[in-house]
Design a protein around this motif. Structure first.
Motif, mmCIF file in Angstrom:
data_model
loop_
_atom_site.group_PDB
_atom_site.id
_atom_site.type_symbol
_atom_site.label_atom_id
_atom_site.label_comp_id
_atom_site.label_asym_id
_atom_site.label_seq_id
_atom_site.Cartn_x
_atom_site.Cartn_y
_atom_site.Cartn_z
ATOM 1 N N ALA A 52 0.856 -1.185 0.000
ATOM 2 C CA ALA A 52 0.000 0.000 0.000
ATOM 3 C C ALA A 52 0.889 1.230 0.000
ATOM 4 O O ALA A 52 1.821 1.340 0.817
ATOM 5 N N ILE A 53 0.625 2.159 -0.912
ATOM 6 C CA ILE A 53 1.393 3.413 -0.997
ATOM 7 C C ILE A 53 0.439 4.559 -0.679
ATOM 8 O O ILE A 53 -0.589 4.739 -1.341
ATOM 9 N N GLU A 54 0.779 5.329 0.326
ATOM 10 C CA GLU A 54 -0.123 6.366 0.810
ATOM 11 C C GLU A 54 -0.163 7.569 -0.123
ATOM 12 O O GLU A 54 0.866 8.013 -0.652
ATOM 13 N N GLU A 55 -1.378 8.081 -0.332
ATOM 14 C CA GLU A 55 -1.604 9.329 -1.056
ATOM 15 C C GLU A 55 -2.421 10.247 -0.155
ATOM 16 O O GLU A 55 -2.835 9.853 0.939
ATOM 17 N N ASP A 57 -5.424 11.216 -0.331
ATOM 18 C CA ASP A 57 -6.818 10.835 -0.117
ATOM 19 C C ASP A 57 -7.021 9.330 0.022
ATOM 20 O O ASP A 57 -8.135 8.834 -0.111
ATOM 21 N N GLY A 58 -5.958 8.589 0.282
ATOM 22 C CA GLY A 58 -6.103 7.156 0.451
ATOM 23 C C GLY A 58 -4.819 6.412 0.155
ATOM 24 O O GLY A 58 -3.718 6.941 0.348
ATOM 25 N N HIS A 59 -4.943 5.181 -0.338
ATOM 26 C CA HIS A 59 -3.783 4.349 -0.624
ATOM 27 C C HIS A 59 -3.927 3.687 -1.988
ATOM 28 O O HIS A 59 -5.009 3.185 -2.330
ATOM 29 N N THR A 60 -2.836 3.668 -2.751
ATOM 30 C CA THR A 60 -2.747 2.807 -3.922
ATOM 31 C C THR A 60 -2.357 1.417 -3.448
ATOM 32 O O THR A 60 -1.383 1.261 -2.707
ATOM 33 N N PRO A 82 -5.357 -0.008 9.562
ATOM 34 C CA PRO A 82 -4.271 0.803 9.019
ATOM 35 C C PRO A 82 -4.566 1.451 7.668
ATOM 36 O O PRO A 82 -3.926 2.444 7.313
ATOM 37 N N LEU A 83 -5.520 0.905 6.910
ATOM 38 C CA LEU A 83 -5.856 1.479 5.594
ATOM 39 C C LEU A 83 -7.227 2.159 5.603
ATOM 40 O O LEU A 83 -7.854 2.316 4.559
#
Length: 354
Positions: A52-55, A57-60, A82-83
């Protein structure tokens, strides 16, 4: 328990991320990049790594796990914990069910899109369409040609069409990713690097600023990727594509990255691993060629030259993988003039050294 600086003697690899995360945990291993593991119902591969890569407005998400209730329960824990910030998109490296299995469930739940290479998406749709159908005559002829007996073919008939049962229904549209494309994810840019051989258009992701390389199944630290010829393309040469991909990765991705593989643990020493895989492949081809010098062989007669353990038809899944991998090596030798193949009156292929 794994030491944070564990190194395998002689292979040039190190595993700096420590013990794997527990179920439902998302361990940060680089700024904004989290490591998670999802269970697999296998004795040899018990988990798949997903990322998971944080952005803002959320996660990729990168890869999704097998489509079953056990994986759904783990995702529910992660998305409630966590997500909880949410999902921005779902990127899938390739079409195998342990990678794409939950893509439909996650994209429908989040209202976000699936990102995938074209060949992987379309082939996944085709394979899922076989669910519940009998195997085509061409597939039966393919495995009979390789040397399967009637009992093994009957077992294959009974198991055929299960691919689609291992994944949630794919979304009817997707966002195509291409080799060389650069994708902004959070504060960093990630380059798509396509590999082949394990599957036709396997996507890896490289972030130069974070020195991270998501390798999927294209490069694994402790096991080698399965490279197989399948019934739908019996004359394919996937081993040549895989060897070329190893060479391309060594040129396109620097050695100082932390590799994030789909199985086992994150590791450093990419170039050493690529060199070891290439050398191991050449040794396997040399052993196979020597075996074909002794006498003509069917594909199922070559397992001893290629695999370190006995392969029997009692383990149907392993037997099928071994057959596909043996054919990949045999096609490689035939296409380079190092072996010849001739069918007998029963349609069984016999290979000999040229």
């Amino acid at each position: 328990m794994t030491d944070a600086n564990q190194r395998d003697a002689g292979d040039g690899l190190a595993y700096p991320c420590g013990t794997p995360p527990e179920r439902g945990e998302a361990r940060e291993i680089a700024p904004g990049v989290r490591w998670m593991r999802l269970p697999l119902p296998s004795d040899s591969l018990t988990h798949i790594n997903v990322w998971a890569i944080e952005e803002h407005d959320g996660h990729t998400l990168i890869d999704t796990g097998l489509g079953n209730e056990d994986t759904i329960e783990t995702w529910r824990t992660l998305l409630a914990g966590p997500l909880a910030k949410g999902i921005t998109r779902v990127i899938v490296t390739h079409l195998h069910p342990d990678h794409v299995g939950m893509a439909g469930w996650l994209t429908r739940r989040s209202g976000r899109r699936l990102w995938m290479t074209r060949t992987e998406y379309l082939q996944c749709r085709v394979l899922a369409g076989d669910t519940g159908h009998a195997p085509p005559d061409e597939a039966i002829a393919f495995y009979r040609r390789a040397g399967w007996d009637d009992a093994t073919l009957e077992s294959y008939r009974n198991r055929f069409g299960t691919f689609g049962r291992l994944l949630s229904r794919l979304p009817a549209s997707y966002r195509r990713i291409r080799d060389g494309e650069r994708i902004a994810i959070g504060a960093h840019e990630w380059e798509v690097i396509i590999g082949a051989g394990h599957t036709p258009e396997h996507a890896c992701l490289y972030c130069a600023s974070l020195k991270l390389f998501v390798s999927g199944d294209q490069v694994l630290p402790r096991i080698s990727s399965n490279v197989s010829v399948l019934p739908g393309e019996p004359d394919a040469d996937p081993l040549a594509e895989w060897i070329a991909s190893l060479d391309a990765l060594s040129r396109r991705v620097p050695d100082d990255v932390l590799v994030l593989p789909a199985h086992n643990q994150p590791f450093t020493g990419l170039h050493a691993r690529l060199a070891r895989l290439a050398a191991s492949q050449q040794h396997a081809l040399d052993r196979l060629h020597a075996t074909l010098r002794e006498q003509p062989r069917r594909a199922v007669d070559t397992f001893g030259a290629l695999f370190s353990r006995a392969i029997t038809s009692e383990d149907a899944s392993t037997y099928g993988l071994a057959t596909g991998e043996s054919l990949a090596h045999l096609n490689y030798l035939v296409n380079r003039g190092k072996a010849t193949v001739k069918e007998d009156d029963d349609g069984i292929a016999w290979y000999r050294a040229a």
